[in-house]
Scaffold this motif. Structure first.
Motif, PDB file in Angstrom:
ATOM      1  N   GLN A  93       0.832  -1.204   0.000  1.00 15.44           N
ATOM      2  CA  GLN A  93       0.000   0.000   0.000  1.00 15.44           C
ATOM      3  C   GLN A  93       0.863   1.248   0.000  1.00 15.44           C
ATOM      4  OE1 GLN A  93      -3.488   0.280  -0.377  1.00 15.44           O
ATOM      5  NE2 GLN A  93      -2.689   2.301  -0.864  1.00 15.44           N
ATOM      6  N   LEU A  94       1.931   1.230   0.745  1.00 15.36           N
ATOM      7  CA  LEU A  94       2.837   2.378   0.768  1.00 15.36           C
ATOM      8  C   LEU A  94       3.401   2.641  -0.625  1.00 15.36           C
ATOM      9  CD1 LEU A  94       4.122   4.484   2.604  1.00 15.36           C
ATOM     10  CD2 LEU A  94       5.968   2.870   3.035  1.00 15.36           C
ATOM     11  N   LYS A  95       3.764   1.571  -1.324  1.00 18.81           N
ATOM     12  CA  LYS A  95       4.289   1.716  -2.688  1.00 18.81           C
ATOM     13  C   LYS A  95       3.221   2.298  -3.617  1.00 18.81           C
ATOM     14  CE  LYS A  95       6.305  -1.007  -6.419  1.00 18.81           C
ATOM     15  NZ  LYS A  95       6.642  -2.363  -6.865  1.00 18.81           N
ATOM     16  N   LYS A  96       1.979   1.858  -3.465  1.00 18.66           N
ATOM     17  CA  LYS A  96       0.886   2.357  -4.312  1.00 18.66           C
ATOM     18  C   LYS A  96       0.533   3.812  -3.997  1.00 18.66           C
ATOM     19  CE  LYS A  96      -1.168  -2.201  -4.777  1.00 18.66           C
ATOM     20  NZ  LYS A  96      -2.238  -3.093  -4.325  1.00 18.66           N
ATOM     21  N   SER A  97       0.856   4.263  -2.821  1.00 17.35           N
ATOM     22  CA  SER A  97       0.468   5.607  -2.379  1.00 17.35           C
ATOM     23  C   SER A  97       1.598   6.619  -2.434  1.00 17.35           C
ATOM     24  CB  SER A  97      -0.076   5.526  -0.948  1.00 17.35           C
ATOM     25  OG  SER A  97      -1.173   4.660  -0.876  1.00 17.35           O
ATOM     26  N   TRP A  98       2.704   6.269  -3.077  1.00 21.09           N
ATOM     27  CA  TRP A  98       3.871   7.142  -3.118  1.00 21.09           C
ATOM     28  C   TRP A  98       3.551   8.539  -3.627  1.00 21.09           C
ATOM     29  CZ3 TRP A  98       5.500   9.520  -7.540  1.00 21.09           C
ATOM     30  CH2 TRP A  98       4.956   9.052  -8.738  1.00 21.09           C
ATOM     31  N   TYR A  99       2.634   8.620  -4.594  1.00 20.91           N
ATOM     32  CA  TYR A  99       2.332   9.909  -5.215  1.00 20.91           C
ATOM     33  C   TYR A  99       1.790  10.917  -4.211  1.00 20.91           C
ATOM     34  CZ  TYR A  99      -2.611   8.713  -5.127  1.00 20.91           C
ATOM     35  OH  TYR A  99      -3.872   8.408  -4.715  1.00 20.91           O
ATOM     36  N   MET A 100       1.093  10.453  -3.179  1.00 17.32           N
ATOM     37  CA  MET A 100       0.554  11.373  -2.170  1.00 17.32           C
ATOM     38  C   MET A 100       1.687  12.116  -1.476  1.00 17.32           C
ATOM     39  SD  MET A 100      -2.624   9.453  -0.385  1.00 17.32           S
ATOM     40  CE  MET A 100      -2.306   7.719  -0.526  1.00 17.32           C
ATOM     41  N   PHE A 101       2.764  11.410  -1.221  1.00 16.76           N
ATOM     42  CA  PHE A 101       3.921  12.029  -0.569  1.00 16.76           C
ATOM     43  C   PHE A 101       4.687  12.908  -1.556  1.00 16.76           C
ATOM     44  CE2 PHE A 101       2.980   7.984   1.516  1.00 16.76           C
ATOM     45  CZ  PHE A 101       2.663   8.455   2.776  1.00 16.76           C
ATOM     46  N   PHE A 102       4.784  12.439  -2.793  1.00 17.93           N
ATOM     47  CA  PHE A 102       5.487  13.206  -3.825  1.00 17.93           C
ATOM     48  C   PHE A 102       4.866  14.584  -4.007  1.00 17.93           C
ATOM     49  CE2 PHE A 102       5.892  14.480  -8.307  1.00 17.93           C
ATOM     50  CZ  PHE A 102       7.267  14.659  -8.357  1.00 17.93           C
ATOM     51  N   PHE A 103       3.540  14.659  -3.990  1.00 15.00           N
ATOM     52  CA  PHE A 103       2.874  15.937  -4.225  1.00 15.00           C
ATOM     53  C   PHE A 103       3.040  16.914  -3.075  1.00 15.00           C
ATOM     54  CE2 PHE A 103       0.793  13.603  -7.610  1.00 15.00           C
ATOM     55  CZ  PHE A 103       0.909  14.528  -8.624  1.00 15.00           C
ATOM     56  N   GLN A 104       3.557  16.451  -1.948  1.00 13.03           N
ATOM     57  CA  GLN A 104       3.841  17.357  -0.835  1.00 13.03           C
ATOM     58  C   GLN A 104       5.209  18.016  -0.992  1.00 13.03           C
ATOM     59  OE1 GLN A 104       1.259  17.821   1.311  1.00 13.03           O
ATOM     60  NE2 GLN A 104       0.284  16.379  -0.079  1.00 13.03           N
ATOM     61  N   HIS A 105       6.006  17.534  -1.934  1.00 16.09           N
ATOM     62  CA  HIS A 105       7.369  18.029  -2.138  1.00 16.09           C
ATOM     63  C   HIS A 105       7.367  19.130  -3.206  1.00 16.09           C
ATOM     64  CE1 HIS A 105      11.625  18.087  -3.126  1.00 16.09           C
ATOM     65  NE2 HIS A 105      11.829  17.470  -1.978  1.00 16.09           N
ATOM     66  N   PRO A 106       8.140  20.184  -3.027  1.00 16.00           N
ATOM     67  CA  PRO A 106       8.187  21.260  -4.021  1.00 16.00           C
ATOM     68  C   PRO A 106       8.615  20.798  -5.416  1.00 16.00           C
ATOM     69  CG  PRO A 106       9.296  21.935  -1.990  1.00 16.00           C
ATOM     70  CD  PRO A 106       8.946  20.481  -1.839  1.00 16.00           C
ATOM     71  N   LEU A 107       9.339  19.699  -5.504  1.00 18.11           N
ATOM     72  CA  LEU A 107       9.759  19.175  -6.800  1.00 18.11           C
ATOM     73  C   LEU A 107       8.556  18.863  -7.702  1.00 18.11           C
ATOM     74  CD1 LEU A 107      12.135  18.194  -8.551  1.00 18.11           C
ATOM     75  CD2 LEU A 107      11.934  15.964  -7.417  1.00 18.11           C
ATOM     76  N   ALA A 108       7.439  18.519  -7.107  1.00 21.60           N
ATOM     77  CA  ALA A 108       6.236  18.196  -7.885  1.00 21.60           C
ATOM     78  C   ALA A 108       5.807  19.374  -8.766  1.00 21.60           C
ATOM     79  CB  ALA A 108       5.097  17.791  -6.961  1.00 21.60           C
ATOM     80  N   ASP A 109       6.022  20.604  -8.282  1.00 15.97           N
ATOM     81  CA  ASP A 109       5.623  21.780  -9.059  1.00 15.97           C
ATOM     82  C   ASP A 109       6.375  21.886 -10.378  1.00 15.97           C
ATOM     83  OD1 ASP A 109       3.793  22.530  -7.140  1.00 15.97           O
ATOM     84  OD2 ASP A 109       5.161  23.933  -6.142  1.00 15.97           O
TER      85      ASP A 109
END
Length: 199
Positions: free
Chosen positions: A145-161
């Motif tokens: 589940q953690l692997k499937k949910s990685w994007y949630m954490f990624f979008f909290q990082h400024p790199l996502a912008d």
């Protein structure tokens, strides 16, 4: 499901896709909240079945997803969208027979609306994301589940912008390919990109 109506809540315009029977208040209301990265158009396959079963359907573009407004105060958190679902219920004459359906992030949104005003909803359907406590436990105890949910954490990082908008939102194409292998998402992705392209 192609007609649109726009409602306003506290200065935020929320564009809604509605079913043909939306004004028939003899039918119970179904409010559908899309996930990320998705739009109200995701419900176009479910709406005819709900209409056939005697419901009327409204699917808002969540705040921050064009053509709905980006709030001037930047408030696009789950709680604000939960209150938007309650406003949709009010605007379309929902009653205690109403049903909430949410997918992905939309599931968290409908859980919030149901907890805030339980008397408005006969049923709550959450797809892909369980209620908060169960999701938190899954992230702590289930590596898959953690692997499937990685994007949630990624979008909290400024790199996502920088990453997400690059290459005409190629990141969004990648997520859809990963989550829906073999599915031709061209129609969906066009709408998703239109909803997310202009910040």
């Amino acid at each position: 499901m192609s007609e649109r109506r726009r409602i306003h809540r506290e200065g935020v315009g929320i564009e809604c896709v509605v079913s043909a029977s939306i004004d028939d208040t003899e039918r119970p209301l179904v409010v559908c909240a899309h996930g990320f990265p998705d739009t109200a158009h995701t419900w176009r396959h479910l709406t005819p079945a709900l209409e056939s079963a005697g419901y009327r359907v409204v699917a808002p573009f969540l705040r921050g997803y064009a053509p709905s407004d980006v709030p001037a105060d930047g408030c696009v958190q789950t709680g604000a969208s939960s209150l938007d679902m309650i406003a949709v219920h009010e605007e379309f004459g929902g009653d205690e027979r109403a049903v909430l359906v949410g997918h992905d992030w939309g599931a968290s949104i409908v859980y919030g609306a149901a907890v805030h005003t339980p008397e408005r909803w006969a049923k709550v359907v959450g797809l892909a994301v369980p209620p908060g406590g169960a999701m938190g436990a899954a992230l702590l105890t289930n590596a898959d589940q953690l692997k499937k949910s990685w994007y949630m954490f990624f979008f909290q990082h400024p790199l996502a912008d920088a990453v997400v908008p690059a290459g005409d939102l190629a990141f969004i194409d990648m997520i859809w390919r990963d989550w829906s292998p073999g599915y031709d998402a061209a129609d969906d992705l066009s709408g998703v990109k239109d909803a997310l392209r202009d910040p």
